[in-house]
Design an enzyme around this catalytic site. Sequence first.
Site, short mmCIF file in Angstrom:
data_model
loop_
_atom_site.label_atom_id
_atom_site.label_comp_id
_atom_site.label_asym_id
_atom_site.label_seq_id
_atom_site.Cartn_x
_atom_site.Cartn_y
_atom_site.Cartn_z
N HIS A 121 36.98 28.86 42.97
CA HIS A 121 35.68 28.17 42.88
C HIS A 121 34.99 28.37 41.53
O HIS A 121 34.05 27.66 41.20
CB HIS A 121 34.76 28.61 44.03
CG HIS A 121 34.20 29.98 43.92
ND1 HIS A 121 34.72 31.06 44.59
CD2 HIS A 121 33.17 30.47 43.20
CE1 HIS A 121 34.02 32.15 44.29
NE2 HIS A 121 33.07 31.81 43.45
N ASP A 135 41.21 30.99 47.63
CA ASP A 135 40.14 31.00 46.62
C ASP A 135 40.54 31.81 45.39
O ASP A 135 39.77 32.62 44.89
CB ASP A 135 38.83 31.53 47.21
CG ASP A 135 37.64 31.30 46.28
OD1 ASP A 135 37.75 30.42 45.39
OD2 ASP A 135 36.63 31.99 46.41
N SER A 186 31.80 36.49 40.78
CA SER A 186 33.04 35.94 41.35
C SER A 186 34.19 36.02 40.37
O SER A 186 34.06 35.66 39.20
CB SER A 186 32.84 34.49 41.76
OG SER A 186 32.20 34.39 42.99
#
Length: 416
Positions: free
Chosen positions: A150, A183, A264
């Site tokens: 992402h 992810d 992230s």
Amino acid sequence: MSDHQTPHQPGGPAHQPGQDPYQHATTQWSGGGSGGGVGAQEPPAPRRRRTGLAAMVVATSLLVGGGAGIGGAALWDATQDDPAATASTRTPSTSTVSQTQEPAADGSVESVAQKVLPSVVKIDVTGSQGSASGSGIVLTADGTILTNNHVVETVEAGGSLRVSFDDGTSADAEILGTDPLTDTAVIKAEGVSDLTPATIGKSANLGVGEAVVAIGSPFGLDATVTSGIVSALDRPVNVGSDDQGNSTTYPAIQTDAAINPGNSGGPLVDMTGAVIGINSSIRTAASQSPYGSGEAGSIGLGFAIPIDEVMPIVDQMAKGETPTHARLGIQVGDPQTPDETGAVVREVTPGSTADKAGLAPGDVISKVDDQRISDANSLVATIRSYRPGDTVSVTWTSDGEEQTAQLVLDSDATNG
């Protein structure tokens, strides 16, 4: 593993505030469905757990730790000196004491930071939806970097990546591979050498209460270090789905180390400095930050993807191969009443390993190996922790009768 749950609209924004508590550390994400493996209509399936899988998937606004967006670095006004202050009001009343800095003690947060910071990068993303930033983990000296899907996914539709290193240098980067189901993504910095690869640890060795350190670029603030403990293991977290309705659900490491938008893709490490997880999402109490960033921040519920589960997939992406995933060949959903547990079989793919074992619609899967299955998400997360060809023991109830069978997991490379 075409195992789904309720399909999620691909490419859409996260659930509206108050609906989905899990968000990426970059953009807002919500739980989604998974495709024809463990479950396609309802929540996806996980894999073997080392400790009890949480009864529920984390389900509130989940922030994916990817990028901090433009202006996400926060307001500094309150910390600045008052320009109207006079020299007399700033005159110190104490004398300065000289102090020698002691070497960091082994096993301290300071020593971990010194070891790991050279292996962590900031990733600036410019795409069709604007600019954002995330984090990454150096895998090789010549610039192979692990991050979240992402963080970089908007670049695939047109955009650019710029990687900033610990020594202050930066380089453009290209995507080697992406995997929405876990992810994860692998990128390659161009024209670099002599980088410091991170040490990859074993997430299987983690224990609840163990100290951990998170490193990344929250809100664009690079080289930020936070510490905490492992709050839980094998927490099924669902943060969305791919364009085929397969859910992004994984058996997460839960931690209270502060993780925020921009974290992230950065590492969660143990106290030896070995990477045991990839910081990916946070649960938030609200979708709006009181500090003007437009994204909620950490409330002590952060989630990292266990490194053991994804390294085989990372290796595939680094080689330019298409990632493969284990699957049972079913679509599953949640029980209809609150007092029931398990993953309810909705559909069975003809010829799949589940079909050969005799599983049928209406059956309820309650256990995989020694891992209790509480709902569809926990099944998807559990199966995701295995690899195609692994043999697992599956326990289910059919017409009130409990059955157990050994199943060899299929691969989504062959079972579309």
